[in-house]
Scaffold this motif. Structure first.
Motif, PDB file in Angstrom:
ATOM      1  N   LYS A 175       0.828  -1.209   0.000  1.00  0.00           N
ATOM      2  CA  LYS A 175       0.000   0.000   0.000  1.00  0.00           C
ATOM      3  C   LYS A 175       0.863   1.261   0.000  1.00  0.00           C
ATOM      4  CE  LYS A 175      -4.062  -2.110   1.951  1.00  0.00           C
ATOM      5  NZ  LYS A 175      -4.795  -2.338   3.185  1.00  0.00           N
ATOM      6  N   PHE A 176       2.022   1.160  -0.666  1.00  0.00           N
ATOM      7  CA  PHE A 176       2.939   2.287  -0.683  1.00  0.00           C
ATOM      8  C   PHE A 176       2.272   3.517  -1.287  1.00  0.00           C
ATOM      9  CE2 PHE A 176       6.185   5.078  -2.341  1.00  0.00           C
ATOM     10  CZ  PHE A 176       7.082   5.119  -1.286  1.00  0.00           C
ATOM     11  N   ALA A 177       2.501   4.663  -0.687  1.00  0.00           N
ATOM     12  CA  ALA A 177       1.989   5.938  -1.229  1.00  0.00           C
ATOM     13  C   ALA A 177       2.862   7.033  -0.675  1.00  0.00           C
ATOM     14  CB  ALA A 177       0.544   6.130  -0.809  1.00  0.00           C
ATOM     15  N   LEU A 178       2.694   8.215  -1.208  1.00  0.00           N
ATOM     16  CA  LEU A 178       3.521   9.318  -0.714  1.00  0.00           C
ATOM     17  C   LEU A 178       2.783  10.143   0.330  1.00  0.00           C
ATOM     18  CD1 LEU A 178       5.479  10.355  -3.894  1.00  0.00           C
ATOM     19  CD2 LEU A 178       6.383   9.301  -1.810  1.00  0.00           C
ATOM     20  N   GLU A 179       1.558   9.728   0.606  1.00  0.00           N
ATOM     21  CA  GLU A 179       0.895  10.391   1.726  1.00  0.00           C
ATOM     22  C   GLU A 179       0.333   9.329   2.672  1.00  0.00           C
ATOM     23  OE1 GLU A 179      -3.434  11.529  -0.062  1.00  0.00           O
ATOM     24  OE2 GLU A 179      -1.636  12.546  -0.875  1.00  0.00           O
ATOM     25  N   ILE A 180       0.146   9.751   3.943  1.00  0.00           N
ATOM     26  CA  ILE A 180      -0.272   8.777   4.951  1.00  0.00           C
ATOM     27  C   ILE A 180      -1.733   8.980   5.300  1.00  0.00           C
ATOM     28  CG2 ILE A 180       0.136   7.953   7.298  1.00  0.00           C
ATOM     29  CD1 ILE A 180       3.026   9.047   6.953  1.00  0.00           C
ATOM     30  N   VAL A 181      -2.511   7.924   5.056  1.00  0.00           N
ATOM     31  CA  VAL A 181      -3.926   7.981   5.434  1.00  0.00           C
ATOM     32  C   VAL A 181      -3.971   7.512   6.879  1.00  0.00           C
ATOM     33  CG1 VAL A 181      -6.227   7.291   4.716  1.00  0.00           C
ATOM     34  CG2 VAL A 181      -4.269   6.941   3.169  1.00  0.00           C
ATOM     35  N   SER A 182      -4.612   8.268   7.734  1.00  0.00           N
ATOM     36  CA  SER A 182      -4.652   7.776   9.111  1.00  0.00           C
ATOM     37  C   SER A 182      -5.724   6.704   9.207  1.00  0.00           C
ATOM     38  CB  SER A 182      -4.866   8.903  10.109  1.00  0.00           C
ATOM     39  OG  SER A 182      -6.125   9.457   9.864  1.00  0.00           O
ATOM     40  N   LEU A 183      -5.341   5.588   9.753  1.00  0.00           N
ATOM     41  CA  LEU A 183      -6.242   4.438   9.776  1.00  0.00           C
ATOM     42  C   LEU A 183      -7.040   4.438  11.063  1.00  0.00           C
ATOM     43  CD1 LEU A 183      -3.818   1.692   8.426  1.00  0.00           C
ATOM     44  CD2 LEU A 183      -5.520   2.998   7.166  1.00  0.00           C
ATOM     45  N   GLU A 184      -8.274   3.991  10.938  1.00  0.00           N
ATOM     46  CA  GLU A 184      -9.115   3.895  12.139  1.00  0.00           C
ATOM     47  C   GLU A 184      -8.713   2.662  12.936  1.00  0.00           C
ATOM     48  OE1 GLU A 184     -10.999   6.260  12.832  1.00  0.00           O
ATOM     49  OE2 GLU A 184     -11.286   7.274  10.907  1.00  0.00           O
ATOM     50  N   THR A 185      -8.767   2.805  14.272  1.00  0.00           N
ATOM     51  CA  THR A 185      -8.447   1.630  15.089  1.00  0.00           C
ATOM     52  C   THR A 185      -9.709   1.009  15.666  1.00  0.00           C
ATOM     53  OG1 THR A 185      -8.041   3.145  16.908  1.00  0.00           O
ATOM     54  CG2 THR A 185      -6.110   2.311  15.737  1.00  0.00           C
ATOM     55  N   ASP A 186     -10.762   1.801  15.766  1.00  0.00           N
ATOM     56  CA  ASP A 186     -12.001   1.316  16.370  1.00  0.00           C
ATOM     57  C   ASP A 186     -13.194   1.841  15.604  1.00  0.00           C
ATOM     58  OD1 ASP A 186     -12.045  -0.403  18.514  1.00  0.00           O
ATOM     59  OD2 ASP A 186     -11.168   1.131  19.830  1.00  0.00           O
ATOM     60  N   ILE A 187     -14.231   1.059  15.580  1.00  0.00           N
ATOM     61  CA  ILE A 187     -15.458   1.565  14.979  1.00  0.00           C
ATOM     62  C   ILE A 187     -16.254   2.238  16.101  1.00  0.00           C
ATOM     63  CG2 ILE A 187     -16.776  -0.594  15.249  1.00  0.00           C
ATOM     64  CD1 ILE A 187     -17.798   0.008  12.335  1.00  0.00           C
ATOM     65  N   THR A 188     -16.681   3.477  15.857  1.00  0.00           N
ATOM     66  CA  THR A 188     -17.371   4.204  16.935  1.00  0.00           C
ATOM     67  C   THR A 188     -18.846   4.362  16.612  1.00  0.00           C
ATOM     68  OG1 THR A 188     -17.015   6.328  15.871  1.00  0.00           O
ATOM     69  CG2 THR A 188     -15.283   5.585  17.363  1.00  0.00           C
ATOM     70  N   SER A 189     -19.610   4.755  17.627  1.00  0.00           N
ATOM     71  CA  SER A 189     -21.061   4.918  17.409  1.00  0.00           C
ATOM     72  C   SER A 189     -21.327   6.028  16.386  1.00  0.00           C
ATOM     73  CB  SER A 189     -21.783   5.201  18.723  1.00  0.00           C
ATOM     74  OG  SER A 189     -21.142   6.261  19.388  1.00  0.00           O
ATOM     75  N   GLU A 190     -20.450   7.069  16.420  1.00  0.00           N
ATOM     76  CA  GLU A 190     -20.615   8.158  15.449  1.00  0.00           C
ATOM     77  C   GLU A 190     -20.439   7.635  14.025  1.00  0.00           C
ATOM     78  OE1 GLU A 190     -18.524   8.514  18.055  1.00  0.00           O
ATOM     79  OE2 GLU A 190     -19.592  10.007  19.245  1.00  0.00           O
ATOM     80  N   MET A 191     -19.439   6.767  13.836  1.00  0.00           N
ATOM     81  CA  MET A 191     -19.195   6.232  12.495  1.00  0.00           C
ATOM     82  C   MET A 191     -20.389   5.413  12.018  1.00  0.00           C
ATOM     83  SD  MET A 191     -15.282   5.124  13.149  1.00  0.00           S
ATOM     84  CE  MET A 191     -14.763   4.482  11.596  1.00  0.00           C
ATOM     85  N   VAL A 192     -20.982   4.683  12.948  1.00  0.00           N
ATOM     86  CA  VAL A 192     -22.149   3.876  12.583  1.00  0.00           C
ATOM     87  C   VAL A 192     -23.304   4.800  12.225  1.00  0.00           C
ATOM     88  CG1 VAL A 192     -23.839   2.167  13.406  1.00  0.00           C
ATOM     89  CG2 VAL A 192     -21.407   1.945  14.019  1.00  0.00           C
ATOM     90  N   ALA A 193     -23.529   5.829  13.064  1.00  0.00           N
ATOM     91  CA  ALA A 193     -24.649   6.748  12.851  1.00  0.00           C
ATOM     92  C   ALA A 193     -24.522   7.495  11.532  1.00  0.00           C
ATOM     93  CB  ALA A 193     -24.740   7.726  14.022  1.00  0.00           C
ATOM     94  N   SER A 194     -23.284   7.945  11.230  1.00  0.00           N
ATOM     95  CA  SER A 194     -23.118   8.751  10.019  1.00  0.00           C
ATOM     96  C   SER A 194     -22.893   7.908   8.780  1.00  0.00           C
ATOM     97  CB  SER A 194     -21.940   9.709  10.196  1.00  0.00           C
ATOM     98  OG  SER A 194     -20.744   8.954  10.175  1.00  0.00           O
ATOM     99  N   GLY A 195     -22.635   6.623   8.990  1.00  0.00           N
ATOM    100  CA  GLY A 195     -22.362   5.744   7.857  1.00  0.00           C
ATOM    101  C   GLY A 195     -20.947   5.866   7.337  1.00  0.00           C
ATOM    102  N   SER A 196     -20.094   6.668   8.012  1.00  0.00           N
ATOM    103  CA  SER A 196     -18.732   6.876   7.507  1.00  0.00           C
ATOM    104  C   SER A 196     -17.881   5.615   7.635  1.00  0.00           C
ATOM    105  CB  SER A 196     -18.063   8.039   8.241  1.00  0.00           C
ATOM    106  OG  SER A 196     -17.793   7.655   9.568  1.00  0.00           O
ATOM    107  N   TRP A 197     -18.357   4.651   8.417  1.00  0.00           N
ATOM    108  CA  TRP A 197     -17.595   3.405   8.571  1.00  0.00           C
ATOM    109  C   TRP A 197     -17.426   2.671   7.247  1.00  0.00           C
ATOM    110  CZ3 TRP A 197     -19.858  -1.234   7.278  1.00  0.00           C
ATOM    111  CH2 TRP A 197     -21.257  -1.211   7.133  1.00  0.00           C
ATOM    112  N   LYS A 198     -18.369   2.924   6.324  1.00  0.00           N
ATOM    113  CA  LYS A 198     -18.325   2.203   5.050  1.00  0.00           C
ATOM    114  C   LYS A 198     -17.074   2.517   4.242  1.00  0.00           C
ATOM    115  CE  LYS A 198     -23.290   2.109   4.519  1.00  0.00           C
ATOM    116  NZ  LYS A 198     -24.330   2.959   3.954  1.00  0.00           N
TER     117      LYS A 198
END
Ligand code: PHE
Length: 497
Positions: free
Chosen positions: A178-201
């Motif tokens: 997954k080499f790239a020249l920029e760093i995507v910060s990875l999620e470590t936990d799924i949160t209730s906000e992510m579930v509510a907003s659907g951003s977990w997808k």
């Protein structure tokens, strides 16, 4: 941190995807390897790179050698230089005043190289110009390259403490999937906000790191002496013994000594051997007048068929308060109780005792005793020996030897030795005997209810088991907590194989 990681990614990219050794990249060579390692690990966890460690041996100059490089000459050349410069010649002591310790080292080497000779007290040069400074050149090579072709010379410089070996760590870094020249910060936990907003997808999750060591759960730990004590308790319980109450460090001389038929002049009762209390200095007289008189009589004039010690027994001495010197004082009190309802009995105790001893690697002024007492009708010395074989057999000692010994309260008395397979020698492991009638009959125990007893220290087997040679590493303020936390529970039998 992440700026540095971005920089790393760019460097990998600029080097066609591979840095074969970070030590060869000027920008990375100076960076602390721990810092480098944690940043590489973090990129690796995101599968952006792969990396491996490169360990390189490197010779470096010691402070002394650095000073010669700075001075521009090895001690031997500095010495020859001085001698050549001194038109009148020079003595060794003049040389030493001039150059200090360098003079001493340098003249030895210069003599060895045959650059110098002696005429009487005066040093003379065998060369007419400064010799080539081989040592200096070697030091310079090592300074710039970290090594030297000539291995013999390398050893020689090491012997002279001019160089030392260090390990330096570099890394090989390659692009990951997954080499790239920029760093995507990875999620470590799924949160209730992510579930509510659907951003977990659309979120990217950090993969699990199954290599991670995890945090050691903080917890208490039993002291090794407690572990061995527990092992002993289980041995006693398995043999039908009951534990005696030993929660009393202070005793009267009466219970610690007199009831045990220890005469009042016995050296064990000296100040040098026993701690006496100042306050309170005296105990109350026991209520049982009859027993008290029996003890007095058996010491003074003899009783129960014994002629006694025949000395004036002093009440005052008997009432002095002492820190108990053995747990046998408790055994005496328990046997006295047993006399009210005599029957075969097995008792044991494991607790602290105190002796006024000089503290050294194997002695402390306080230690723990393991003690057993067994009362049975018409038991004999043969029973004592057989029983000792059973008991110590359970500790893993299956070969015992006995040696006649002396205790004021037992007759006969036997010291017990065991063959230690680990140490490959006979070691003294305990003391034992049949309690004397002077002691037992004064308590009112029937003549044929005989009592055998034995004792050993808890520290000794613990030290053998845990391989500790200084008792202060086991007990007291010098004990390392790590030692306590990391040692396994005691299994005497397995260890002693
Ligand atoms: N009290 C003895 C000691 O201090 C041990 C022992 C106990 C010996 C009972 C015989 C009987 O060494």
């Amino acid at each position: 941190m992440s700026d540095f990681q971005l920089r790393l990614l760019k460097l990998v990219n600029d080097n066609n995807g591979v840095i074969s050794n970070t030590l060869e990249v000027p920008e990375l060579a100076e960076i602390d390897s721990n810092i480098l390692h944690s940043n590489l690990t973090s990129l690796w966890a995101k599968e952006m790179i792969n990396f491996s460690k490169i360990e390189i041996d490197k010779w470096v100059l010691t402070e002394e050698a650095e000073s010669y490089v700075k001075a521009g000459a090895s001690p031997e050349v500095q010495v020859v230089d001085e001698v050549l410069k001194a038109l009148e010649g020079m003595t060794i002591s003049e040389l030493k005043t001039k150059l200090g310790p360098i003079g001493a080292v340098g003249q030895g080497k210069a003599f060895k190289n045959k650059w110098l000779g002696k005429k009487g007290d005066t040093l003379v040069a065998n060369v007419d110009k400064l010799p080539e400074d081989v040592v200096l050149n070697e030091l310079k090579t090592i300074q710039s390259t970290g090594s030297l072709q000539d291995k013999k010379e390398l050893t020689e410089l090491k012997k002279r403490k001019l160089i030392s070996l260090i390990k330096i760590i570099g890394y090989k870094i390659e692009k990951g999937p997954k080499f790239a020249l920029e760093i995507v910060s990875l999620e470590t936990d799924i949160t209730s906000e992510m579930v509510a907003s659907g951003s977990w997808k659309n979120a990217e999750f950090k993969p699990y790191n199954f290599q991670s060591e995890g945090v050691y759960p903080p917890s208490g730990a039993l002291h090794p002496l407690n572990k061995v004590r527990e092992e002993f308790r289980q041995i006693f319980f398995s043999m039908g013994f009951t534990e005696m109450p030993t929660n009393q460090y202070v005793e009267s001389g009466f219970w610690n000594f007199d009831t045990l038929f220890v005469p009042q002049q016995h050296p064990a009762r000296d100040l040098q051997d026993t701690f006496y209390l100042k306050d309170p200095a005296r105990a109350l007289k026991p209520e049982d007048e009859e027993y008290w008189n029996n003890v007095k009589q058996v010491h003074e004039e003899g009783k129960y068929g014994s002629i006694g010690y025949r000395y004036p027994w002093k009440e005052d001495e008997s009432l002095r308060m002492v820190l108990r010197t053995h747990t046998t004082s408790v055994s005496a009190a328990m046997l006295y109780e047993l006399a009210k309802d005599p029957k075969p009995t097995r008792l044991f105790s494991i607790d602290r005792v105190f002796r006024n001893e000089a503290v050294d690697a194997t002695h402390l002024a306080e230690f723990h005793q393991v003690e057993g007492v067994l009362a049975g009708y018409d038991i004999t010395l043969g029973d004592l020996i057989g029983f000792m074989e059973d008991f110590f057999g359970k500790m893993g000692f299956d070969e015992l030897r006995f040696k006649a010994a002396y205790n004021p309260y037992t007759e006969p008395s036997l010291e017990i030795f065991a063959y230690h397979k680990g140490l490959k020698k006979w070691v003294e492991i305990g003391n034992s005997g049949m309690f004397r009638p002077e002691m037992l009959e004064a308590m009112g125990l029937p003549k044929n209810l005989r009592v055998l007893g034995w004792g050993l220290s808890l520290e000794r087997p613990t030290m053998i088991k845990y391989g500790v040679s200084n008792i202060r590493e086991l007990l007291g303020h010098k004990v390392s907590l790590d030692f306590i936390e990391s040692n396994p529970a005691a299994r005497l039998d397995e260890h002693l194989e």
